[in-house]
Design a protein around this motif. Sequence first.
Motif, PDB file in Angstrom:
ATOM      1  N   LEU A 128      -5.930  33.068   5.643  1.00  0.00           N
ATOM      2  CA  LEU A 128      -6.843  32.431   4.681  1.00  0.00           C
ATOM      3  C   LEU A 128      -6.644  33.004   3.282  1.00  0.00           C
ATOM      4  CD1 LEU A 128     -10.094  32.303   6.846  1.00  0.00           C
ATOM      5  CD2 LEU A 128      -8.615  30.384   6.221  1.00  0.00           C
ATOM      6  N   GLY A 129      -5.981  34.145   3.231  1.00  0.00           N
ATOM      7  CA  GLY A 129      -5.700  34.758   1.937  1.00  0.00           C
ATOM      8  C   GLY A 129      -4.253  34.520   1.554  1.00  0.00           C
ATOM      9  N   ASP A 130      -3.612  35.569   1.078  1.00  0.00           N
ATOM     10  CA  ASP A 130      -2.235  35.419   0.594  1.00  0.00           C
ATOM     11  C   ASP A 130      -1.195  35.909   1.590  1.00  0.00           C
ATOM     12  OD1 ASP A 130      -2.606  34.150  -1.827  1.00  0.00           O
ATOM     13  OD2 ASP A 130      -3.124  36.017  -2.858  1.00  0.00           O
ATOM     14  N   GLY A 131      -1.597  36.075   2.865  1.00  0.00           N
ATOM     15  CA  GLY A 131      -0.671  36.587   3.863  1.00  0.00           C
ATOM     16  C   GLY A 131       0.522  35.674   4.084  1.00  0.00           C
ATOM     17  N   THR A 132       1.668  36.298   4.355  1.00  0.00           N
ATOM     18  CA  THR A 132       2.879  35.517   4.629  1.00  0.00           C
ATOM     19  C   THR A 132       3.578  36.105   5.839  1.00  0.00           C
ATOM     20  OG1 THR A 132       4.305  36.904   3.275  1.00  0.00           O
ATOM     21  CG2 THR A 132       3.206  35.059   2.163  1.00  0.00           C
ATOM     22  N   LEU A 133       4.437  35.310   6.451  1.00  0.00           N
ATOM     23  CA  LEU A 133       5.282  35.850   7.502  1.00  0.00           C
ATOM     24  C   LEU A 133       6.713  35.373   7.290  1.00  0.00           C
ATOM     25  CD1 LEU A 133       5.228  33.096   9.285  1.00  0.00           C
ATOM     26  CD2 LEU A 133       3.334  34.198  10.464  1.00  0.00           C
ATOM     27  N   THR A 134       7.632  36.169   7.818  1.00  0.00           N
ATOM     28  CA  THR A 134       9.047  35.859   7.656  1.00  0.00           C
ATOM     29  C   THR A 134       9.578  35.336   8.981  1.00  0.00           C
ATOM     30  OG1 THR A 134       9.243  37.593   6.013  1.00  0.00           O
ATOM     31  CG2 THR A 134      11.290  36.778   6.963  1.00  0.00           C
ATOM     32  N   VAL A 135      10.343  34.263   8.910  1.00  0.00           N
ATOM     33  CA  VAL A 135      10.840  33.574  10.096  1.00  0.00           C
ATOM     34  C   VAL A 135      12.339  33.829  10.211  1.00  0.00           C
ATOM     35  CG1 VAL A 135      10.982  31.321  11.221  1.00  0.00           C
ATOM     36  CG2 VAL A 135       9.079  31.814   9.684  1.00  0.00           C
ATOM     37  N   SER A 136      12.768  34.332  11.369  1.00  0.00           N
ATOM     38  CA  SER A 136      14.170  34.748  11.509  1.00  0.00           C
ATOM     39  C   SER A 136      15.142  33.570  11.470  1.00  0.00           C
ATOM     40  CB  SER A 136      14.359  35.511  12.825  1.00  0.00           C
ATOM     41  OG  SER A 136      14.141  34.624  13.919  1.00  0.00           O
ATOM     42  N   VAL A 137      14.692  32.379  11.881  1.00  0.00           N
ATOM     43  CA  VAL A 137      15.648  31.282  12.029  1.00  0.00           C
ATOM     44  C   VAL A 137      16.258  30.837  10.701  1.00  0.00           C
ATOM     45  CG1 VAL A 137      14.743  30.392  14.201  1.00  0.00           C
ATOM     46  CG2 VAL A 137      13.737  29.597  12.045  1.00  0.00           C
ATOM     47  N   ASN A 138      15.556  31.098   9.597  1.00  0.00           N
ATOM     48  CA  ASN A 138      16.164  30.812   8.294  1.00  0.00           C
ATOM     49  C   ASN A 138      15.929  31.945   7.301  1.00  0.00           C
ATOM     50  OD1 ASN A 138      13.487  30.496   7.707  1.00  0.00           O
ATOM     51  ND2 ASN A 138      13.596  28.309   7.269  1.00  0.00           N
ATOM     52  N   ASN A 139      15.333  33.022   7.819  1.00  0.00           N
ATOM     53  CA  ASN A 139      15.073  34.208   7.016  1.00  0.00           C
ATOM     54  C   ASN A 139      14.267  33.901   5.763  1.00  0.00           C
ATOM     55  OD1 ASN A 139      15.209  36.960   6.983  1.00  0.00           O
ATOM     56  ND2 ASN A 139      17.026  37.016   5.665  1.00  0.00           N
ATOM     57  N   ARG A 140      13.351  32.959   5.873  1.00  0.00           N
ATOM     58  CA  ARG A 140      12.485  32.624   4.744  1.00  0.00           C
ATOM     59  C   ARG A 140      11.050  33.048   5.030  1.00  0.00           C
ATOM     60  NH1 ARG A 140      14.109  29.573   0.581  1.00  0.00           N
ATOM     61  NH2 ARG A 140      16.123  28.545   0.704  1.00  0.00           N
ATOM     62  N   TYR A 142       6.958  32.394   4.687  1.00  0.00           N
ATOM     63  CA  TYR A 142       6.014  31.273   4.630  1.00  0.00           C
ATOM     64  C   TYR A 142       4.577  31.757   4.688  1.00  0.00           C
ATOM     65  CZ  TYR A 142      10.121  28.470   5.588  1.00  0.00           C
ATOM     66  OH  TYR A 142      11.351  27.888   5.495  1.00  0.00           O
ATOM     67  N   ARG A 143       3.699  30.993   4.076  1.00  0.00           N
ATOM     68  CA  ARG A 143       2.264  31.209   4.237  1.00  0.00           C
ATOM     69  C   ARG A 143       1.805  30.579   5.551  1.00  0.00           C
ATOM     70  NH1 ARG A 143      -0.750  32.183  -0.679  1.00  0.00           N
ATOM     71  NH2 ARG A 143       0.646  32.338  -2.473  1.00  0.00           N
ATOM     72  N   GLY A 144       0.560  30.836   5.917  1.00  0.00           N
ATOM     73  CA  GLY A 144      -0.012  30.201   7.105  1.00  0.00           C
ATOM     74  C   GLY A 144       0.578  30.773   8.373  1.00  0.00           C
ATOM     75  N   GLY A 145       1.087  29.900   9.229  1.00  0.00           N
ATOM     76  CA  GLY A 145       1.627  30.360  10.497  1.00  0.00           C
ATOM     77  C   GLY A 145       2.750  29.481  10.989  1.00  0.00           C
ATOM     78  N   ILE A 146       3.176  29.767  12.229  1.00  0.00           N
ATOM     79  CA  ILE A 146       4.280  29.031  12.825  1.00  0.00           C
ATOM     80  C   ILE A 146       3.835  28.497  14.182  1.00  0.00           C
ATOM     81  CG2 ILE A 146       6.666  29.173  13.658  1.00  0.00           C
ATOM     82  CD1 ILE A 146       6.504  29.597  10.638  1.00  0.00           C
ATOM     83  N   LYS A 147       4.114  27.228  14.411  1.00  0.00           N
ATOM     84  CA  LYS A 147       3.901  26.664  15.745  1.00  0.00           C
ATOM     85  C   LYS A 147       5.236  26.192  16.285  1.00  0.00           C
ATOM     86  CE  LYS A 147       1.665  22.256  15.565  1.00  0.00           C
ATOM     87  NZ  LYS A 147       2.526  21.385  16.211  1.00  0.00           N
ATOM     88  N   PHE A 148       5.255  25.974  17.583  1.00  0.00           N
ATOM     89  CA  PHE A 148       6.519  25.651  18.249  1.00  0.00           C
ATOM     90  C   PHE A 148       6.330  24.413  19.112  1.00  0.00           C
ATOM     91  CE2 PHE A 148       6.324  30.111  17.280  1.00  0.00           C
ATOM     92  CZ  PHE A 148       7.556  30.357  16.701  1.00  0.00           C
ATOM     93  N   ASN A 160       6.178  25.132  10.407  1.00  0.00           N
ATOM     94  CA  ASN A 160       5.239  25.882   9.569  1.00  0.00           C
ATOM     95  C   ASN A 160       3.908  25.128   9.536  1.00  0.00           C
ATOM     96  OD1 ASN A 160       5.267  26.888   6.006  1.00  0.00           O
ATOM     97  ND2 ASN A 160       4.188  27.781   7.746  1.00  0.00           N
ATOM     98  N   TYR A 161       2.824  25.841   9.841  1.00  0.00           N
ATOM     99  CA  TYR A 161       1.491  25.229   9.853  1.00  0.00           C
ATOM    100  C   TYR A 161       0.649  25.973   8.830  1.00  0.00           C
ATOM    101  CZ  TYR A 161      -2.678  23.035  11.822  1.00  0.00           C
ATOM    102  OH  TYR A 161      -3.813  22.290  12.008  1.00  0.00           O
ATOM    103  N   LEU A 162       0.226  25.277   7.788  1.00  0.00           N
ATOM    104  CA  LEU A 162      -0.436  25.995   6.692  1.00  0.00           C
ATOM    105  C   LEU A 162      -1.375  25.093   5.914  1.00  0.00           C
ATOM    106  CD1 LEU A 162       2.201  26.621   3.841  1.00  0.00           C
ATOM    107  CD2 LEU A 162       2.304  24.753   5.463  1.00  0.00           C
TER     108      LEU A 162
END
Length: 472
Positions: A128-140, A142-148, A160-162
């Motif tokens: 909900l704030g400025d948190g980000t995560l890094t995704v190995s599949v493209n090394n980028r 992103y904010r929010g989260g990841i779904k599969f 990317n779900y955000l």
Amino acid sequence: MIPMKMTIKDGRRRGLAVLLGMALAVTTFAAFGTPLVSYGSDGSSDVTYVSVGLKYGNEAVERCELRSDDGFQIVNISGGMDETLPLLGYDHLVVEVKNNTITVSDSDGATLVTDLGSDNVIMNGDYLGDGTLTVSVNNREYRGGIKFYVRSNGKMNVINYLMLDHYLYGVLQGEMGYHNPMEALKAQAVAARSFAMTTTSSHTGEGFRLCPNSHCQMYYGVSYEHPETVAAVDETSELVIYHNNRIVPAYYHKNSGGHTQNSEDVWSAKEGYLRAVEDKYCPEYKWTAAFTWDQLTEKITGIGKVTDVQISKRTESGNVLEMTVKGTGGTKTLSKENIRMTLGSSVVKSMNFTLAGGSGQDTAAGTSVYVLGDGGFAKSRKEATILSASGSRTLSSFDGTVVLGASGSKTLAAEKSGSTASGSGITLTGLGYGHGIGMCQDSAIAMAKDGWDFEEILHYFYTDIVVDYVSR
Ligand SMILES: [Zn+2]
């Protein structure tokens, strides 16, 4: 779940986390019922989320690693945003497809979730704030989260779900460039927001709504955010485009070539807000594309060897509507945007072009089809508009006209279609880039430099619209 949260934070992860994972698997929804646009669990519309495919189709993966400095939080999105499993003590997760289910492990290989499903999203711990995560599949990043999303071939799409505005932070730079005037960026933000909320795309069967390419909207995540793009999104937050009381997909394109197009002249549906307008601010964008007969034969199939190409119909403003192709085995008519799709939309950059080569050349209604040569002041196929400080004047016959300006004089040259004909194939000479529908991005920039504000720009390019808040 709540007492477990402390346990996880305390670092006693293994064992307990597996149990949590199993509990989560029980609550996992089997169906892929991701809402197109989901809202906050309190029913309010101020927290709108979007899903953007990062790796899908041929690029789907078997494994994906996520890294976060804020930990993770698993959220079930099937009925809102229900936080179901805090993983705040973790900075590295491994997601894999095993037997068509998605498993989540920690970096030591301990299983945390046995069946994530597609309704549970691994969000950043501070999503909900400025948190980000890094995704190995493209090394980028992103904010929010990841779904599969599990595919039938045993691989999974990475999505990317955000929050909508967080997504838009990463769209504007790829679509317009942060260095452009703020009012143009704001117009782009409102158009992109309206598009993202309403477009019905071909991606829903892949578990997401928007692709990160120009097919939907260019999106590169956090690395493309700039203070200017973030400000343009924040300053227009929740503003969207309405037509007949509904939010509409506000299509836009790079360069109209001097005139935008009616939606039905490019695609098929007639939309009241997507009407052709003269685009006086459009900077010149010229292109040429050449095709040999062999290349055309390869692209246009079913009629034998291609021997001739003619333009058989044009729109009021001069864009190509129909192209008739003759071959040794028959004749084929390509129409509207299908012409660009067939020949290559990055090569045939617009439908505003003349044809040279072939026998018939340009047979479209009206024989006086012209384009200005290099250095024209403004352009249309049938007339020239000359702009000056005191106003503008349109000439229907301009070949050889000398225009005097503050910086010198220019002679307008008309180039008759077919003048560069050659026997080896065809050459297309055109103006503009994109489908020509809705807002012209290059013009929006020029208009903003000239003092237009974002609402004026939007009203110029979209007919009968209201710019208002989502929750109006
Ligand atoms: Zn797309």
